[in-house]
Scaffold this motif. Structure first.
Motif, PDB file in Angstrom:
ATOM      1  N   UNK A  22       0.814  -1.210   0.000  1.00 11.51           N
ATOM      2  CA  UNK A  22       0.000   0.000   0.000  1.00 11.51           C
ATOM      3  C   UNK A  22       0.846   1.258   0.000  1.00 11.51           C
ATOM      4  N   UNK A  23       1.971   1.216   0.698  1.00  9.80           N
ATOM      5  CA  UNK A  23       2.869   2.366   0.733  1.00  9.80           C
ATOM      6  C   UNK A  23       3.409   2.706  -0.642  1.00  9.80           C
ATOM      7  N   UNK A  24       3.756   1.688  -1.410  1.00  7.90           N
ATOM      8  CA  UNK A  24       4.254   1.924  -2.774  1.00  7.90           C
ATOM      9  C   UNK A  24       3.145   2.512  -3.639  1.00  7.90           C
ATOM     10  N   UNK A  25       1.955   1.952  -3.537  1.00 12.00           N
ATOM     11  CA  UNK A  25       0.828   2.440  -4.346  1.00 12.00           C
ATOM     12  C   UNK A  25       0.543   3.905  -4.022  1.00 12.00           C
ATOM     13  N   UNK A  26       0.434   4.231  -2.747  1.00 10.94           N
ATOM     14  CA  UNK A  26       0.142   5.615  -2.345  1.00 10.94           C
ATOM     15  C   UNK A  26       1.264   6.557  -2.774  1.00 10.94           C
ATOM     16  N   UNK A  27       2.504   6.132  -2.609  1.00 12.74           N
ATOM     17  CA  UNK A  27       3.649   6.984  -2.949  1.00 12.74           C
ATOM     18  C   UNK A  27       3.747   7.265  -4.439  1.00 12.74           C
TER      19      UNK A  27
END
Length: 117
Positions: A22-27
């Motif tokens: 999720x962190x990669x997607x949001x970033x």
């Protein structure tokens, strides 16, 4: 830190992997250009997000040094990938906020750990 029961550890591993994903997607999600509610709110978000990643990684059983190095590399990789997008930019300050979040997460877990006698 006491080891959680095996079922909790499996849940923590799943939560850790989902949070990293999720962190990669949001970033990398395109920035909408909206004004932040206050200056440097993104640094606070980085620190709190990485404190959470620290807690999930430790609950998943990852040892502190590999976890710290891995999460710092993860943060650097995200900053590098953001430099390749048209609506995001890489920031050393964001990466430093990631590191501050790791320290915060560690401090909170140590502070909250039961004392050994």
């Amino acid at each position: 830190m006491h080891a959680p029961p095996p079922s909790w550890r499996r849940l923590a591993v799943v939560a850790f992997v989902l949070a990293l994903t999720g962190g990669v997607v949001v970033a990398l999600w395109p920035a909408d250009g909206a004004q932040p509610p206050f200056p440097h709110v993104d640094k606070l978000a980085h620190a709190l997000g990485f404190a959470m990643l620290w807690a999930l990684g430790r609950a998943a059983g990852v040892r502190p040094l590999p976890l710290a190095l891995g999460l710092l590399a993860y943060g650097a990789a995200i900053e590098g990938l953001q430099a390749l997008t048209p609506t995001r930019e890489a920031s050393w300050a964001d990466w430093l906020a990631d590191g501050a979040g790791l320290l915060l997460g560690h401090a909170l877990l140590v502070r909250g750990a039961p004392r050994r006698r």
